[in-house]
Design a protein around this motif. Structure first.
Motif, PDB file in Angstrom:
ATOM      1  N   MET A 405       0.828  -1.203   0.000  1.00 31.44           N
ATOM      2  CA  MET A 405       0.000   0.000   0.000  1.00 31.44           C
ATOM      3  C   MET A 405       0.865   1.256   0.000  1.00 31.44           C
ATOM      4  O   MET A 405       2.020   1.239   0.415  1.00 31.44           O
ATOM      5  N   SER A 406       0.255   2.375  -0.456  1.00 31.23           N
ATOM      6  CA  SER A 406       1.001   3.629  -0.596  1.00 31.23           C
ATOM      7  C   SER A 406       0.353   4.797   0.140  1.00 31.23           C
ATOM      8  O   SER A 406       0.816   5.925   0.033  1.00 31.23           O
ATOM      9  N   GLY A 407      -0.700   4.537   0.869  1.00 32.30           N
ATOM     10  CA  GLY A 407      -1.386   5.615   1.586  1.00 32.30           C
ATOM     11  C   GLY A 407      -2.875   5.652   1.332  1.00 32.30           C
ATOM     12  O   GLY A 407      -3.640   6.183   2.127  1.00 32.30           O
ATOM     13  N   GLY A 408      -3.302   5.108   0.199  1.00 28.05           N
ATOM     14  CA  GLY A 408      -4.731   4.997  -0.067  1.00 28.05           C
ATOM     15  C   GLY A 408      -5.432   6.316  -0.260  1.00 28.05           C
ATOM     16  O   GLY A 408      -4.881   7.287  -0.788  1.00 28.05           O
ATOM     17  N   LEU A 409      -6.666   6.365   0.215  1.00 29.34           N
ATOM     18  CA  LEU A 409      -7.517   7.522  -0.030  1.00 29.34           C
ATOM     19  C   LEU A 409      -7.021   8.758   0.698  1.00 29.34           C
ATOM     20  O   LEU A 409      -6.927   9.846   0.114  1.00 29.34           O
ATOM     21  N   TRP A 410      -6.669   8.627   1.965  1.00 30.05           N
ATOM     22  CA  TRP A 410      -6.320   9.812   2.749  1.00 30.05           C
ATOM     23  C   TRP A 410      -5.037  10.482   2.260  1.00 30.05           C
ATOM     24  O   TRP A 410      -4.867  11.681   2.411  1.00 30.05           O
ATOM     25  N   PHE A 411      -4.133   9.698   1.634  1.00 30.17           N
ATOM     26  CA  PHE A 411      -2.922  10.276   1.063  1.00 30.17           C
ATOM     27  C   PHE A 411      -3.135  10.708  -0.388  1.00 30.17           C
ATOM     28  O   PHE A 411      -2.357  11.457  -0.939  1.00 30.17           O
ATOM     29  N   TRP A 412      -4.219  10.237  -0.987  1.00 32.50           N
ATOM     30  CA  TRP A 412      -4.592  10.549  -2.364  1.00 32.50           C
ATOM     31  C   TRP A 412      -3.536  10.013  -3.342  1.00 32.50           C
ATOM     32  O   TRP A 412      -2.865  10.756  -4.061  1.00 32.50           O
ATOM     33  N   VAL A 413      -3.436   8.689  -3.352  1.00 35.87           N
ATOM     34  CA  VAL A 413      -2.502   8.013  -4.250  1.00 35.87           C
ATOM     35  C   VAL A 413      -2.980   8.202  -5.683  1.00 35.87           C
ATOM     36  O   VAL A 413      -4.121   7.869  -6.026  1.00 35.87           O
ATOM     37  N   THR A 414      -2.112   8.721  -6.543  1.00 36.20           N
ATOM     38  CA  THR A 414      -2.513   9.098  -7.905  1.00 36.20           C
ATOM     39  C   THR A 414      -2.030   8.140  -8.976  1.00 36.20           C
ATOM     40  O   THR A 414      -2.291   8.360 -10.161  1.00 36.20           O
ATOM     41  N   ASP A 415      -1.337   7.075  -8.600  1.00 35.33           N
ATOM     42  CA  ASP A 415      -0.843   6.093  -9.560  1.00 35.33           C
ATOM     43  C   ASP A 415      -1.905   5.020  -9.771  1.00 35.33           C
ATOM     44  O   ASP A 415      -2.170   4.214  -8.871  1.00 35.33           O
ATOM     45  N   PRO A 416      -2.543   4.970 -10.951  1.00 34.25           N
ATOM     46  CA  PRO A 416      -3.621   4.000 -11.187  1.00 34.25           C
ATOM     47  C   PRO A 416      -3.184   2.546 -11.061  1.00 34.25           C
ATOM     48  O   PRO A 416      -4.025   1.659 -10.868  1.00 34.25           O
ATOM     49  N   SER A 417      -1.885   2.268 -11.160  1.00 31.07           N
ATOM     50  CA  SER A 417      -1.418   0.891 -11.067  1.00 31.07           C
ATOM     51  C   SER A 417      -1.368   0.385  -9.624  1.00 31.07           C
ATOM     52  O   SER A 417      -1.267  -0.818  -9.390  1.00 31.07           O
ATOM     53  N   LYS A 418      -1.446   1.284  -8.659  1.00 34.02           N
ATOM     54  CA  LYS A 418      -1.361   0.898  -7.254  1.00 34.02           C
ATOM     55  C   LYS A 418      -2.698   0.298  -6.792  1.00 34.02           C
ATOM     56  O   LYS A 418      -3.771   0.738  -7.225  1.00 34.02           O
ATOM     57  N   PRO A 419      -2.635  -0.676  -5.889  1.00 32.08           N
ATOM     58  CA  PRO A 419      -3.891  -1.260  -5.408  1.00 32.08           C
ATOM     59  C   PRO A 419      -4.730  -0.299  -4.585  1.00 32.08           C
ATOM     60  O   PRO A 419      -5.936  -0.508  -4.431  1.00 32.08           O
ATOM     61  N   ASP A 420      -4.086   0.747  -4.050  1.00 30.86           N
ATOM     62  CA  ASP A 420      -4.839   1.726  -3.270  1.00 30.86           C
ATOM     63  C   ASP A 420      -4.910   3.086  -3.967  1.00 30.86           C
ATOM     64  O   ASP A 420      -4.980   4.125  -3.311  1.00 30.86           O
ATOM     65  N   TYR A 421      -4.864   3.069  -5.300  1.00 21.81           N
ATOM     66  CA  TYR A 421      -5.156   4.271  -6.092  1.00 21.81           C
ATOM     67  C   TYR A 421      -6.466   4.876  -5.581  1.00 21.81           C
ATOM     68  O   TYR A 421      -7.414   4.160  -5.245  1.00 21.81           O
TER      69      TYR A 421
END
Length: 541
Positions: A405-421
């Motif tokens: 994970m990269s932070g999900g919604l609260w971090f606003w992950v902008t990479d569409p390839s990430k599972p928590d985009y």
């Protein structure tokens, strides 16, 4: 000397005799509780207008009701004053300025004709938030109880575009969230917003960048117009941890002035320990506004018997309600469950009464073993039935806590390839389970519930297995949460009238009525099937 022609003498006399005509007082229009503003143009030149000029405005309305608010610098020579008028009728305003020679800011007056709001927005229909008369829950200005189902969007106003923010708001409104919690411009989210604006001009906090804060407040206004309250966390540290106290207090007053007409809650702290800086900034916000609520978003003293940080802030004179964070606790689910129960109970039991809101518990991050939908959901039910009168959900976690994970919604992950985009995290099923929680609570008089653990006759070997319960003092409504098991041994002695019950599935929202007679006595009510359930008992008054 040659005499002047008579017609010239007559004209001259007329010019001398005409009195000076006063400039008309400007009249504008507004609707109750919607944001109103008035721009003013300074006639002076200031090296640092945000710091050098103190602008104040006094509003006087029907029944001589009076409001006082600060104004703020908004770039070049422009200053603004704002308000959300609490009642219809004619309101008059007058400004004062620290520089009394500035004719554009000092002594300006105006009239606002305010009419009733007749639309569907619950914020504008019911008004700013306040604390209930009994000190137990939050309500609107008209005393309508406010059901706090919050979402965590810490970096979203900072990182998202206006179009993305609109998508976020539409989803959260559809799922019946009532509040969103945001940061300001925390260092870990970047140094400029989606438009490339930095929050401050130069070093420190003395010169807010009007372009940045206009874009930021536009997102707050969009949330309000969508019907969502906004809690601002980290007012004492808008960009970096623990800045100079004088600068932090000055910025806090500036922010309160910008948002004086907005539906917001201020929290100086953002996941920090107790510190004098939090108190100083809390007092500065209270100096700037008497119409907004103030709390503190505390850190998590994991493993303690109480949240010592929340307890330390609770009774400060600027505080309106006790913000709690029962926390993530490094993925320790047993500790999360225990703290969601015991920390909220401790704050509830303190006197004098103050509302308790659990502002952060373990998020859903599609983890395994922790940070799951089960955690985010179950901690909400434990909180609500242990004295909290509000709960905030979160979607996402960093890779250090939830691998991949990269932070999900609260971090606003902008990479569409990430599972928590962010678009993926926006649709996680756990957010729909918050809709189930909202809809159930909205169907009952939740504000009358008080923790009622003695009704439960079961010994749990762990906090995760502990059955939670609340009831009204009259015992006409009892709600219990069964995290797992076959049924609930419950003492309904003293419940009067016709007793009826049902089981709620907290995942799907489906209900199953209890067939047969429910006795006003100690008994075990069997769940429809082994698992997680919410028991609802109602009795005729």
């Amino acid at each position: 000397m040659r005499a002047l022609p008579r017609y010239i003498i007559t004209v001259t006399a007329m010019l001398v005799a005409v009195p000076t005509v006063a400039a008309p007082i400007p009249v504008s229009k507004a609707r109750v509780w919607e944001r109103w503003e008035q721009a003013l143009q300074s006639t002076g030149r200031y090296d640092d207008p945000a710091r050098d000029v103190r602008l104040q405005v006094v509003y006087e309305g029907p029944g001589k009701r009076t409001l006082r608010a600060p104004g703020f610098w908004d770039g070049d020579r422009t200053f603004r004053v704002r308000c959300a008028f609490p009642a219809p009728g004619r309101w008059r305003w007058r400004t004062t300025c620290s520089d009394t020679t500035d004719g554009g800011l000092h002594g300006q007056t105006g009239i606002v004709d305010v009419t009733a709001y007749k639309g569907p927005n619950p914020l504008y229909r019911h008004g700013f938030l306040r604390v209930s008369a009994n000190g137990r829950f939050l309500c609107h200005a008209d005393r309508t109880p406010f059901l706090w189902i919050g979402d965590t969007a810490w970096a979203v106003p900072f990182r998202a575009t206006a179009e993305e923010w609109a998508i976020y708001l539409a989803d959260r409104v559809r799922k019946r969230f009532t509040d969103t919690q945001v940061g300001l411009a925390p260092w870990w989210s970047g140094d400029r917003d989606s438009r490339g604006n930095r929050p401050f001009l130069g070093a420190g906090l003395n010169r807010p960048n009007p372009a940045f804060w206009r874009a930021y407040e536009a997102k707050i206004e969009a949330a309000n117009r969508a019907g969502l309250m906004v809690m601002l966390a980290g007012v004492m540290e808008p960009t970096t941890r623990y800045p100079d106290q004088d600068e932090a207090c000055r910025f806090a007053r500036y922010l309160a002035a910008r948002l004086y007409g907005s539906f917001v809650v201020f929290s100086p702290s953002f996941d920090s320990g107790y510190m004098p800086l939090g108190d100083a900034v809390g007092a500065a916000v209270r100096e700037a506004t008497s119409v907004h609520l103030i709390t503190q978003h505390p850190g998590t003293p994991s493993g303690r018997s109480t949240n010592t940080i929340a307890e330390a802030y609770r009774d400060k004179p600027y505080m309106d309600f006790a913000g709690n964070q029962t926390g993530h606790n490094g993925g320790n689910r047993e500790r999360c469950a225990r703290q969601a129960i015991e920390w909220n109970l401790s704050l509830w039991n303190r006197k004098p009464a103050r509302p308790v809101i659990n502002l952060e518990a373990m998020y859903d991050a599609h983890g395994s073993g922790a940070w799951t939908a089960d955690d985010a959901r179950s901690l909400g039910w434990r909180s609500w039935l242990s004295g909290a009168k509000g709960y905030t959900y979160g979607a996402g976690r960093t890779a250090a806590k939830a691998p991949g994970m990269s932070g999900g919604l609260w971090f606003w992950v902008t990479d569409p390839s990430k599972p928590d985009y962010w678009r993926k995290a926006l649709g996680w099923a756990s957010s729909d389970q918050m809709t189930v929680m909202h809809d159930f609570l909205a169907s009952i008089e939740w504000w009358r519930l008080e923790p009622a653990y003695p009704l439960i006759h079961a010994r749990a070997t762990s906090a995760r297995d502990r059955i939670c319960a609340s009831a009204t003092p009259e015992r006409d409504l009892v709600v219990a949460y069964l995290p797992s098991g076959d049924g609930i041994p419950i003492d309904l002695t003293g419940v009067r009238g016709s007793i009826r019950g049902r089981w709620l599935d907290p995942v799907t929202g489906k209900t199953t009525p209890i067939r047969g007679r429910i006795e006003p006595a100690l008994q075990t009510l069997a769940a429809p099937s082994p698992g997680e359930w919410v028991l609802v008992i109602q009795a005729g008054r």
